[in-house]
Every structure is written in structure tokens, then in C-alpha cells.
Write a protein that holds these residues in place. Structure first.
Motif, short mmCIF file in Angstrom:
data_model
loop_
_atom_site.label_atom_id
_atom_site.label_comp_id
_atom_site.label_asym_id
_atom_site.label_seq_id
_atom_site.Cartn_x
_atom_site.Cartn_y
_atom_site.Cartn_z
N GLU B 11 84.57 14.34 191.28
CA GLU B 11 85.62 15.32 191.07
C GLU B 11 86.46 14.90 189.88
O GLU B 11 87.47 14.22 190.01
CB GLU B 11 86.49 15.41 192.34
CG GLU B 11 85.74 15.91 193.55
CD GLU B 11 85.60 17.43 193.53
OE1 GLU B 11 86.28 18.08 192.74
OE2 GLU B 11 84.79 17.94 194.30
N GLU B 12 86.07 15.33 188.72
CA GLU B 12 86.73 14.89 187.49
C GLU B 12 88.20 15.23 187.44
O GLU B 12 88.98 14.52 186.85
CB GLU B 12 86.05 15.55 186.30
CG GLU B 12 84.62 15.17 186.10
CD GLU B 12 84.00 15.95 184.97
OE1 GLU B 12 83.04 15.43 184.42
OE2 GLU B 12 84.47 17.04 184.65
N ILE B 78 91.43 25.40 199.59
CA ILE B 78 92.87 25.14 199.37
C ILE B 78 93.04 24.29 198.12
O ILE B 78 93.93 24.54 197.30
CB ILE B 78 93.48 24.44 200.61
CG1 ILE B 78 93.49 25.40 201.80
CG2 ILE B 78 94.91 23.96 200.30
CD1 ILE B 78 93.92 24.76 203.13
N LYS B 79 92.18 23.31 197.96
CA LYS B 79 92.26 22.44 196.78
C LYS B 79 92.12 23.26 195.49
O LYS B 79 92.90 23.07 194.55
CB LYS B 79 91.15 21.38 196.85
CG LYS B 79 91.18 20.38 195.70
CD LYS B 79 89.99 19.45 195.76
CE LYS B 79 88.71 20.16 195.30
NZ LYS B 79 87.54 19.27 195.31
N GLY B 80 91.17 24.16 195.47
CA GLY B 80 90.96 24.97 194.28
C GLY B 80 92.14 25.89 193.99
O GLY B 80 92.58 26.02 192.85
N ALA B 81 92.66 26.50 195.05
CA ALA B 81 93.81 27.40 194.88
C ALA B 81 95.03 26.62 194.42
O ALA B 81 95.78 27.08 193.54
CB ALA B 81 94.09 28.13 196.19
N ALA B 82 95.24 25.45 195.00
CA ALA B 82 96.38 24.61 194.62
C ALA B 82 96.27 24.19 193.16
O ALA B 82 97.26 24.20 192.41
CB ALA B 82 96.46 23.39 195.53
N ALA B 83 95.07 23.83 192.74
CA ALA B 83 94.86 23.43 191.35
C ALA B 83 95.19 24.59 190.41
O ALA B 83 95.83 24.41 189.38
CB ALA B 83 93.41 22.98 191.15
N ASN B 84 94.77 25.78 190.79
CA ASN B 84 95.06 26.96 189.96
C ASN B 84 96.56 27.22 189.85
O ASN B 84 97.03 27.69 188.82
CB ASN B 84 94.39 28.20 190.56
CG ASN B 84 92.90 28.23 190.31
OD1 ASN B 84 92.42 27.64 189.35
ND2 ASN B 84 92.17 28.91 191.18
N VAL B 93 96.35 16.23 198.42
CA VAL B 93 96.22 16.06 199.88
C VAL B 93 95.03 16.88 200.41
O VAL B 93 94.29 16.41 201.27
CB VAL B 93 97.53 16.44 200.60
CG1 VAL B 93 97.34 16.32 202.12
CG2 VAL B 93 98.67 15.54 200.15
N SER B 94 94.83 18.07 199.85
CA SER B 94 93.69 18.87 200.32
C SER B 94 92.37 18.22 199.93
O SER B 94 91.38 18.33 200.66
CB SER B 94 93.77 20.32 199.81
OG SER B 94 93.95 20.36 198.42
N PHE B 95 92.38 17.51 198.81
CA PHE B 95 91.17 16.75 198.45
C PHE B 95 90.89 15.67 199.51
O PHE B 95 89.74 15.45 199.89
CB PHE B 95 91.35 16.09 197.07
CG PHE B 95 90.29 15.07 196.76
CD1 PHE B 95 88.98 15.45 196.53
CD2 PHE B 95 90.61 13.72 196.74
CE1 PHE B 95 88.00 14.49 196.27
CE2 PHE B 95 89.64 12.77 196.49
CZ PHE B 95 88.33 13.15 196.25
#
Lengths: 134, 142
Positions: B11-12, B78-84, B93-95
Motif C-alpha cells: 500500500e504505497e 472506508i480507507k479509500g473514501a477517507a483518503a479521497n 485506522v481503517s487500514f
């Protein structure tokens, strides 16, 4: 140009929709089955998609399986290269091959999440598409 | 190399700092990703905040069922949405929840989910204080 976006996560779907609307007519789907239905209908209507943006991790049927089904459908319809739909696989995993095997034969390009607007535009244009009116 | 570290290497874009040292709301990164499109950025933040309770509910339901693969999938979303949305601490935390799910450790994922709620609430309050939300939005009980 017609574009099919398959993404279960709402913010990604919104961002892709906003960016790709500049290139053509966009259809949004949230899972693989919905995408297959849209793909089939587009062919029935005689107005197939030019580009499919496919999230890799989807519920039920993942992006790889959905793309494989799309390629099977194209084969059964007698569609060969270079007339096959272009596939842009979108993923939050950078080491797809290590976990899921080789997907390069199924997709034309891979976009890493979280992505920048400029990266999407660059990849789409490298695939041969241009913004409307340009 | 263990599964967790191998996954992290893959996960870069996942930050490596402790959660407390990450910006709660990274506005600069958000705008940079969207080529300075402030209107789209605002829509992304609003959509993330409005959609979080449903995503969290799906994650908690999966944990209650003991379904580690669904835990992984929902945490990944959630991780993707948070990153966006520029929600860096929520992303981190979702990671961790996603990693716990991929390792089949649902108990750890459940514990981390409590922290996820707290980080989300911090993000929501910060976005509100900075004027990114058009009205008071309902938070998630930690």
C-alpha cells in the motif's frame, strides 16, 4: 464516447464521474452484476461502451471476475481486438499479481487509489480518449 | 516478512506515522489530488461524512458475524473514501482494521473500530470548524 464506471465506494464514484463526464457519457454501477447488465444492454441498444473503469475490490463478484465475464461476452459476440472495450482497472492494492495473479491480460491500464484527477486524465488520454470538444 | 508488513508494503499511499501525528484533515492534499477543484473537494467531504455511518454499520455487522473477509472489504472502502476526503487519521485506522480483517483477527478489528469512530468524529468536527460543511451534520457515537 460511452464510459461505464463500476465502483462500490461513493466518493470514488463521484470523483470519477465528475472527471470522466468531460470525456463522454457516463453510466455508474455499484457492483459487477449491475455492470454486466449495463454492458449487455449497451450492446443490445447498438451503442456499446468505449471504456470500462472497474474497481478491483467489489462485493460478490470482484473486478477481475467481472472483466473476465465481459471478455467472454465479447468473444461470444465475435468482437475481437482492436474493437474490444478498453478496461481501466482501479485498485488500492499495488501488488495485484502477488495476491490475485496476473490481471494484465484482462485490463489495458491500472489506476492506483487514492488517485489524482490529473492521473486519471493522463491515463485515459494515453488510452486514446480525448475530452469532448477537443 | 509477515503478512501484515507485506500488505503494508503493497500500500504505497498509506501513511506510516502514528495516528496522533497525522493531520486529521489534510486540506492541502485533498485539493492537490483534485487539481484545486474546491467545489468537487467540498462535495467529496460532504459525501464521505454523510456516507460514513452506513459504511461503519456494514463494517460492524460484518465483525459481529465474524466475517473477516467482509470486515476487510468494508474497511478497505472506508480507507479509500477517507483518503479521497483528506481524512488522514481515519485512513490510517481503517487500514489497520483492513489488515486485521485480512489476517482473520475480527476481535482486533472490532477494537480498532472504536478508534475509527473517534477519528471520524474528530474529522467531522474539524471539517465543520473549518467551514467545509454547509450545516451541522450528525456525528457517530463513539
Amino acid at each position: 464516447m460511452r464510459i461505464l464506471i463500476v465502483e462500490d465506494e461513493q466518493t470514488n464514484r463521484m470523483i470519477l464521474d465528475r472527471i470522466l463526464t468531460s470525456y463522454g457519457e457516463v453510466t455508474l454501477c455499484e457492483d459487477g452484476q449491475e455492470a454486466l447488465d449495463a454492458f449487455t444492454k449497451a450492446h443490445s441498444d447498438g451503442y456499446p461502451y468505449d471504456l470500462v473503469c472497474m474497481d478491483f475490490m467489489l462485493p460478490n463478484m470482484d473486478g477481475r471476475d467481472t472483466v473476465a465475464r465481459i471478455r467472454d461476452m465479447e468473444s461470444s459476440m465475435g468482437i475481437a481486438m482492436p474493437n474490444k472495450v478498453k478496461i481501466l482497472m482501479i485498485t488500492g492494492l499495488s501488488s495485484l499479481e502477488s495476491e490475485y495473479g496476473d490481471i494484465s491480460s484482462l485490463s489495458d491500464a491500472v489506476l492506483q487509489k487514492p488517485f489524482k484527477k490529473s492521473e486519471v486524465e493522463e491515463i485515459v488520454e494515453r488510452m486514446g480518449f480525448a475530452k469532448k470538444g477537443s | 516478512m509477515g503478512a501484515a508488513s507485506a500488505h503494508r508494503d503493497a500500500e504505497e499511499t498509506v501513511p506510516v506515522e502514528p495516528v496522533g501525528e497525522l493531520p486529521v484533515f489534510d486540506v492541502d492534499r485533498l485539493l492537490e489530488r483534485l487539481s484545486g477543484d474546491a467545489e468537487l473537494a467540498r462535495s467529496v467531504v460532504e459525501t464521505f461524512i454523510a456516507g460514513f455511518p452506513n459504511m461503519l454499520g456494514a463494517l460492524e455487522s460484518a465483525a459481529l458475524r465474524g466475517d473477516s473477509q467482509s470486515v476487510r472489504l468494508h474497511a478497505h472502502s472506508i480507507k479509500g473514501a477517507a483518503a479521497n476526503a483528506g481524512a488522514r487519521s481515519v485512513q490510517e485506522v481503517s487500514f489497520r482494521v483492513e489488515t486485521a480483517g485480512s489476517q482473520g483477527d475480527v476481535a482486533l478489528a472490532s477494537n480498532l473500530t472504536e478508534d475509527l469512530k473517534k477519528q471520524f468524529e474528530l474529522f467531522r468536527m474539524t471539517a465543520e470548524e473549518l467551514g467545509w460543511l454547509p450545516y451541522n451534520t450528525r456525528g457517530v457515537s463513539a
